[in-house]
Design an enzyme around this catalytic site. Structure first.
Site, PDB file in Angstrom:
ATOM      1  CE  LYS B 180       5.571   5.680  65.776  1.00  0.00           C
ATOM      2  NZ  LYS B 180       3.929   4.802  65.114  1.00  0.00           N
ATOM      3  CD  GLU B 255       7.207  -9.790  58.173  1.00  0.00           C
ATOM      4  OE1 GLU B 255       7.385  -9.109  56.891  1.00  0.00           O
ATOM      5  OE2 GLU B 255       6.060 -10.009  58.661  1.00  0.00           O
ATOM      6  CB  CYS B 289       3.347 -10.358  55.883  1.00  0.00           C
ATOM      7  SG  CYS B 289       3.127  -9.185  56.848  1.00  0.00           S
ATOM      8  CD  GLU B 389       1.666  -7.593  51.158  1.00  0.00           C
ATOM      9  OE1 GLU B 389       3.108  -6.989  51.634  1.00  0.00           O
ATOM     10  OE2 GLU B 389       1.814  -8.480  52.311  1.00  0.00           O
TER      11      GLU B 389
END
Lengths: 113, 498
Positions: B180, B255, B289, B389
Site C-alpha cells: 500500500k 520507521e 526523516c 518534525e
C-alpha cells in the site's frame, strides 16, 4: 486548556461520531511525512498522552513534548484531502483536521475576563 | 493547472496477478506539486479490494515459500535489471508526483536498484547458524522460515526506494506482500508493480493496493491473515498500527520520524561541513526523516559557520524538479506547505532569529506550486522548531558551549533516528558516536545517505526494528532451530533412571 473547533470541524466530528461514538482527539507531532498535528481515534490514547479535557463531547489529549503541552491555545480546522494518508478517523471521510494557533487577541476576545 | 498529457498515467491495482480497477471503479487524481497539474489517476481501492489482496497473498504464500530461495532471487535480479533499464523513466515519475529534482530522483532509483540486487544476493546467502552441540553426534542449527503475508505501507518522500527496502527482503525470504503506497505517489508504485510482473513475480506474490490509508490501510492491518506489518510514516499512525499489531501478536517494522542533529565541532573542516549541512537540510526540500533539522554548532565557530551556511542557502536554486539546474523542489502538498509556513511563524513567535528564507514564492514560475524558501533560523533546542518534525526546508542553528553540551542538546528530543558529527578529532568523533541516542550515527557525513547493506532504523520514538542489511532478514523470518541426533543411542537422562 484552550482548544476550539471551527464550525467545519464540529460538523466533521459529528459525522465521525456517528460511527465512532467514543472519540478521542490527540494533539501530537507528525513525525515522518504527515501534514497535520491532529488525530482522531476511537479508543483511549496510550498512557504517554495527557488529558486536556473535553471539547464539544470529544476528549482531547496532548503529547507532553508537543507544542509546550497545556500552555498553548489552538483552533482546529478541517480541510478536504484525498491524498493525505493517515489512520486518523476523519480520513475515511476524505478530510483531515489541522491545527492553528490562536492569537492572544483571539483568546482575549473568546474568553473575556 | 490542467493536465500534463505527456505524463498521464492511470495506476491500477494488482491483485492475484491481474491489473484492474478498484472494486467500485473509482480513482483519484495525482498532481505535480511543482505546478498543481494533474499527472495521472490511481485506483481508489476499497476495503473489499484489501480483503481480496490479502486473500490472494495468502493463497500464493505456500507455493512461494516452497520455491527455492535462489529461484525467488532470480525475480529480484531481473527486477533490478529492469529498474536500471528504466531508471530515467522511473525518476521522471518520482519527480512528477513527488517534486524532488530529477537528479535526486535518479539517485533514489539507484538505491531501489541497489536494494533489489542486494536482497537478490541474499537468495544464495541468507545465512543462518550452526552451533556446537553438547552431545556427540548431534547437529544443532537454525533455518530461516518466512512469516507469511506482509503488509508494506510506505510514504511518499522516497516512493521508489523505501518500498524496495521492504518489498525485496520480504519477498526473497518467501513471504508474499500486499503493498500500500502513499496516496501522493501511487504512480511510481504502479510502475514498480509492472516491472515486478515483467520480472516474473508469480500471481498473488506481490499485490498492489492504492487508495486512502484510513480505509484500506486500516482494513489491511486489521486483517488476521496479515502476519507482518512494515510501516514508514506518521508517528500517530505508527503507534496506532503498533497497538493493533499487539492485539494480533504480530511482527512489525516501524520507521516513524526524526529530528536529527548535525553537530559541528570547532575543529571541523568548514567547507566540507557547510556543503554537507546544505544537502542534509534541504535535499528533497527537507522532506526526509533523516534531514539535518538541527545544526548544533560549537560556539567558537558558530558565527563563521552561520555566515557561510546562510550564504550557501541563499544560492540554492529552487524550482520545478524537471528543470535543469534546479536543486530544491516543492513540498509534496499544499497542507505540507502550510505546515512549513506555520512553523516559520511559530519559530518567530518563540523568538528564533530568521536568518534567511521564511516565505513561499509569488513569482510566476513558482506561485502555483508548493514551494517554500530554504529557511534557516538561529534558535535554541527547546523551541518547537527544534522539537517537532517540520518536514520542510527549515533548519535551526543551535549554539553549544562545548561538545559535551552539544551531545546533551542532540539527545534532548523524543526521536532518535540519525545523528551526525563533523570533527577532525577521532576521539571526539567516537565519543559522539557512543553518546548520541540514534539508530544511525555519521562521522563527517550529514545524517543523510544510508547504504542498503547496513541496518537502518531508529531508537526512542523514531520506530521499531531495522530495515536494510541482514537485519531486515530478521524482520521477515523466524529462525527454526533443528536438533539432529545421529548417534542412534539412548540418552542417559531418558527413563528409566539408574
Amino acid at each position: 486548556m484552550d482548544v476550539r473547533f471551527t464550525p467545519r470541524t464540529q460538523g466533521l466530528i459529528r459525522r465521525v461520531q456517528a460511527t465512532h461514538p467514543d472519540l478521542y482527539l490527540l494533539l501530537d507531532d507528525t513525525g515522518c511525512c504527515g501534514p497535520s498535528n491532529v488525530f482522531l481515534q476511537d479508543r483511549p490514547p496510550a498512557p504517554v498522552y495527557e488529558a486536556l479535557g473535553q471539547v464539544d463531547g470529544v476528549d482531547v489529549y496532548i503529547h507532553p513534548t508537543f507544542a509546550g503541552g497545556r500552555a498553548q491555545a489552538f483552533t482546529i480546522d478541517a480541510y478536504r484531502s484525498e491524498t493525505d494518508d493517515s489512520f486518523s478517523l476523519e480520513t475515511a471521510l476524505g478530510h483531515r483536521l489541522t491545527l492553528g494557533r490562536r492569537t492572544e487577541e483571539a483568546r482575549a476576545r473568546d474568553s473575556p475576563p | 493547472m490542467g493536465k500534463e498529457s505527456a505524463a498521464e498515467t492511470t495506476g491500477k491495482l494488482l491483485i492475484a496477478g491481474t491489473f484492474r480497477d478498484a472494486g467500485e471503479g473509482e480513482s483519484f487524481g495525482v498532481i505535480n506539486p511543482a505546478t498543481r497539474a494533474t499527472v495521472g489517476q490511481a485506483a481508489r481501492g476499497t476495503e473489499e479490494d484489501a480483503r481480496e489482496a490479502v486473500e490472494a497473498a495468502r493463497e500464493a504464500q505456500t507455493g512461494w515459500a516452497a520455491t527455492p530461495a535462489p529461484t525467488r532471487a532470480e525475480v529480484l535480479f531481473r527486477l533490478g535489471e529492469l529498474i536500471r533499464t528504466h531508471q530515467e523513466e522511473i525518476a521522471r515519475i518520482v519527480t512528477l508526483e513527488e517534486g524532488k529534482p530529477l537528479a535526486e530522483a535518479r539517485g533514489e532509483v539507484v538505491q531501489a536498484y541497489n536494494t533489489a540486487m542486494y536482497y537478490a544476493g541474499e537468495g544464495r546467502r541468507m545465512w543462518s547458524m550452526v552451533v556446537p552441540s553438547e552431545q556427540q553426534r548431534k547437529l544443532t542449527f537454525s533455518v530461516r522460515q518466512p512469516l507469511g503475508v506482509v503488509a508494506v505501507i510506505t510514504p511518499w518522500n522516497f516512493p521508489s526506494m523505501i518500498p524496495m527496502w521492504n518489498l525485496a527482503p520480504a519477498l526473497v525470504t518467501g513471504n508474499t506482500v500486499v503493498f500500500k503506497p502513499a496516496s501522493h505517489t501511487p504512480l511510481t508504485a504502479f510502475r514498480l508493480a509492472e516491472l515486478f510482473v515483467e520480472a516474473g513475480i508469480p500471481e498473488g506474490v506481490l499485490n498492489l493496493l492504492t487508495g486512502p490509508g484510513g480505509k484500506i490501510g486500516e482494513a489491511l492491518v486489521n486483517n488476521p491473515d496479515v502476519d507482518v506489518v512494515a510501516f514508514t510514516g506518521e508517528t500517530f499512525t505508527g503507534r496506532h498500527i503498533s497497538e493493533i499489531n499487539a492485539r494480533f501478536m504480530r511482527r512489525q517494522v516501524l520507521e516513524l520520524g526524526g529530528k536529527n542533529p548535525m553537530v559541528v565541532a570547532a575543529d571541523a573542516k568548514m567547507d566540507l561541513t557547510v556543503a554537507a549541512a546544505l544537502w542534509s537540510a534541504f535535499s528533497n526540500a527537507g522532506q526526509k526523516c533523516t534531514a539535518a533539522s538541527r545544526i548544533i554548532v560549537e560556539e567558537p565557530v558558530v558565527d563563521a559557520f552561520t555566515k557561510r551556511f546562510v550564504e550557501a542557502t541563499e544560492r540554492l536554486r529552487v524550482g520545478d524538479g524537471l528543470k535543469e539546474g534546479v536543486e530544491v523542489g516543492p513540498l509534496v502538498s499544499e497542507p505540507g506547505l502550510d505546515k512549513t509556513k506555520k512553523y516559520v511563524e511559530i519559530g518567530l513567535d518563540e523568538g528564533a532569529k530568521l536568518l534567511t528564507g521564511g516565505k513561499g514564492y509569488e513569482d510566476a514560475a513558482r506561485k502555483e506550486g508548493f514551494f517554500h524558501q530554504p529557511t534557516v533560523f538561529a534558535g535554541t533546542n527547546d523551541m518547537r522548531i527544534s522539537q517537532d518534525e517540520i518536514f520542510g526546508p527549515v533548519t535551526n542553528i543551535i549554539p553549544a558551549p562545548d561538545l559535551g553540551e552539544a551531545m546533551e542538546l542532540a539527545n534532548d528530543v523524543r526521536y532518535g533516528l540519525a545523528s551526525s558529527i563533523y570533527t577532525t578529532d577521532l576521539k571526539a568523533a567516537f565519543d559522539a558516536v557512543s553518546a548520541m541516542e540514534a539508530g544511525v550515527a555519521f562521522v563527517n557525513q550529514g545524517p543523510v545517505g544510508v547504504e542498503v547493506h547496513a541496518p537502518f532504523g531508529g531508537v526512542k520514538e523514531s520506530g521499531y526494528g531495522r530495515e536494510l542489511g541482514e537485519a531486515a532478514l530478521d524482520d521477515y523470518t523466524d529462525k527454526k532451530t533443528v536438533y539432529v541426533d545421529y548417534s542412534y543411542e539412548k540418552q542417559p537422562w531418558y527413563f528409566p533412571w539408574g
